[in-house]
Design an enzyme around this catalytic site. Structure first.
Site, PDB file in Angstrom:
ATOM      1  CE  LYS A 122      -4.287  -1.705   2.022  1.00  0.00           C
ATOM      2  NZ  LYS A 122      -5.248  -1.624   3.117  1.00  0.00           N
ATOM      3  CE  LYS A 206      -6.274  -8.481  -2.882  1.00  0.00           C
ATOM      4  NZ  LYS A 206      -6.565  -8.109  -1.505  1.00  0.00           N
ATOM      5  CE  LYS A 209     -13.285  -3.392  -0.282  1.00  0.00           C
ATOM      6  NZ  LYS A 209     -12.949  -3.082   1.088  1.00  0.00           N
TER       7      LYS A 209
HETATM    8  P1  ADP Z   1      -9.632  -5.288  -1.113  1.00  0.00           P
HETATM    9  O1  ADP Z   1      -8.352  -6.061  -1.168  1.00  0.00           O
HETATM   10  O2  ADP Z   1     -10.471  -5.465  -2.323  1.00  0.00           O
HETATM   11  O3  ADP Z   1      -9.449  -3.865  -0.698  1.00  0.00           O
HETATM   12  P2  ADP Z   1     -10.329  -5.865   1.634  1.00  0.00           P
HETATM   13  O4  ADP Z   1      -8.899  -5.691   1.956  1.00  0.00           O
HETATM   14  O5  ADP Z   1     -11.300  -4.905   2.185  1.00  0.00           O
HETATM   15  O6  ADP Z   1     -10.492  -5.972   0.052  1.00  0.00           O
HETATM   16  O7  ADP Z   1     -10.758  -7.333   2.065  1.00  0.00           O
HETATM   17  C1  ADP Z   1     -11.910  -7.713   2.791  1.00  0.00           C
HETATM   18  C2  ADP Z   1     -11.927  -9.228   2.927  1.00  0.00           C
HETATM   19  O8  ADP Z   1     -12.010  -9.838   1.640  1.00  0.00           O
HETATM   20  C3  ADP Z   1     -10.658  -9.821   3.558  1.00  0.00           C
HETATM   21  O9  ADP Z   1     -11.003 -10.961   4.335  1.00  0.00           O
HETATM   22  C4  ADP Z   1      -9.835 -10.230   2.380  1.00  0.00           C
HETATM   23  O10 ADP Z   1      -8.924 -11.259   2.689  1.00  0.00           O
HETATM   24  C5  ADP Z   1     -10.904 -10.706   1.418  1.00  0.00           C
HETATM   25  N1  ADP Z   1     -10.463 -10.540   0.034  1.00  0.00           N
HETATM   26  C6  ADP Z   1     -10.125  -9.377  -0.580  1.00  0.00           C
HETATM   27  N2  ADP Z   1      -9.792  -9.579  -1.873  1.00  0.00           N
HETATM   28  C7  ADP Z   1      -9.943 -10.923  -2.083  1.00  0.00           C
HETATM   29  C8  ADP Z   1      -9.757 -11.770  -3.231  1.00  0.00           C
HETATM   30  N3  ADP Z   1      -9.388 -11.274  -4.401  1.00  0.00           N
HETATM   31  N4  ADP Z   1      -9.989 -13.088  -3.082  1.00  0.00           N
HETATM   32  C9  ADP Z   1     -10.391 -13.601  -1.894  1.00  0.00           C
HETATM   33  N5  ADP Z   1     -10.584 -12.867  -0.781  1.00  0.00           N
HETATM   34  C10 ADP Z   1     -10.358 -11.545  -0.858  1.00  0.00           C
END
Ligand code: ADP
Ligand code: TRP
Length: 344
Positions: A122, A206, A209
């Site tokens: 980040k 991955k 968002k």
């Molecule tokens: P992002 O990475 O999209 O910002 P967050 O960090 O808010 O998402 O993640 C919220 C939850 O969703 C966490 O438990 C995270 O491990 C899971 N998560 C986020 N992206 C993925 C993904 N691509 N595949 C599986 N789980 C995910």
């Protein structure tokens, strides 16, 4: 003299997890986290919160933050969390998280935080410009979990390192304050094919968002047309599907679509390949689109219905916060005693 292993934690099992209110939730969040919350609530006491304190580690527009919290709460409810079964609340409504986080800031070592890959990802090249909060983010996460003495944490693969840090903090606290077994050493629950959903545009990144391309992800709020379009446009290759997962080595995008199908259908990847082996993506994608629409479509609709009545969401969150505090307050009171604080 032989060293005796310290007494292990002997309290009840509890599930805890949270998601930051920082943007639209997507299929990765759904499969990696949200579906598991709804399933676990019937097995083990479950605490699910909206991480608004974590959200402000990067700038959030103050006028929008409350609505963002409601949107995540609506997503929890729309994916099957039942506020009568699970405890659903906003992190900032339970000040014990912050109180315990301070103590843990004094337990965790700089060297431990220096290893956190999420911070490195980040912060990029300019870490001196990031907030101190972003750096100590995993310490607050440890407090979120341990203030409820949670033992199981359903999350996607990317959170495993934060869970290791949580265990290190729990162990060092128990040790430093001569309180063997006081905090449990919580385990991440990452099993299942949805633990790491990849971008629809790049099978090596991955689904996230923060990806600038909306076509890289299926959002929980996408309607049926948007979902089908995104599946149709997903990157693939011209080869047919193989008979085994080994046959998908080196075909990251193809593998991702098979994994998504399996997770959405509640099947193993092998079962999916048994059905589709020999077929190309021209045949597979429409089936995947139909499946995604049938699972995801109703969730978006239900979220919109819930968000039309914000007072009801606020009531659910207020009720959850008061139940959460009943459990968190005694932990913080005990911790204050163990630490030797002036004020108990
Ligand atoms: P992002 O990475 O999209 O910002 P967050 O960090 O808010 O998402 O993640 C919220 C939850 O969703 C966490 O438990 C995270 O491990 C899971 N998560 C986020 N992206 C993925 C993904 N691509 N595949 C599986 N789980 C995910
Ligand atoms: N760090 C998690 C994420 O990015 C969110 C989170 C904050 C969390 N506190 C938590 C997850 C406690 C599980 C348990 O998704």
């Amino acid at each position: 003299m032989t060293d005796q292993a310290p007494a292990p934690y002997a309290g009840p099992e509890r599930v805890l997890s949270g998601v930051q209110p920082t943007g639209d939730l997507h299929l990765g969040n759904y499969l990696g986290a949200l579906v598991k919350f709804a399933r676990l609530q019937h097995e083990i006491p479950t605490f699910i919160f909206v991480a608004d304190m974590h959200a402000i580690t990067v700038w959030q527009e103050p006028a929008k933050l409350k609505q963002q919290v409601r949107e995540i709460a609506a997503a929890y409810l729309a994916t099957g969390l039942d506020p009568k079964v699970a405890t659903i609340f906003a992190q900032s409504a339970v000040p014990e998280h912050a109180e315990l986080a301070w103590v843990f800031n004094c337990v965790a070592r700089l060297g431990w935080l220096d290893r956190m890959t999420q911070f490195k990802d980040k912060a990029g090249k300019h870490k001196e410009r990031e907030s101190v909060g972003l750096y100590t983010y995993p310490v607050l996460q440890a407090a979120d979990i341990l203030v409820y003495k949670a033992t199981k944490v359903p999350v996607g693969d990317d959170q495993k390192q934060h869970l290791e840090l949580t265990r290190d903090i729990a162990q060092k606290f128990n040790n430093d304050f001569s309180a063997p077994g006081y905090f449990p050493l919580p385990e991440p629950l990452t099993q299942g094919p949805g633990a790491r959903v990849m971008s629809l545009r790049d099978g090596t990144a991955k689904m996230s968002k923060s990806d600038p391309s909306d076509n890289s992800r299926i959002n929980l709020t996408d309607d049926a047309d948007a979902i089908s379009q995104k599946v149709r446009k997903a990157r693939t290759d011209p080869d047919p599907l193989p008979e085994t997962m080994e046959g998908l080595e080196g075909r990251a995008e193809a593998k991702n679509l098979v994994t998504i199908y399996a997770a959405l259908a509640g099947q193993s990847e092998a079962q999916v390949l048994a059905e589709f082996a020999g077929q190309g993506f021209g045949a597979f994608k429409p089936k995947l689109a139909d499946l995604a629409v049938s699972v995801m479509g109703p969730i978006g609709g239900e979220m919109r219905r819930l968000l039309a009545d914000p007072a009801e969401i606020d009531r659910i969150l207020a009720d959850g916060a008061s139940r959460a505090r009943e459990l968190a307050a005694p932990t913080v009171a005990e911790v204050k005693k163990l630490v030797g604080y002036w004020a108990g």
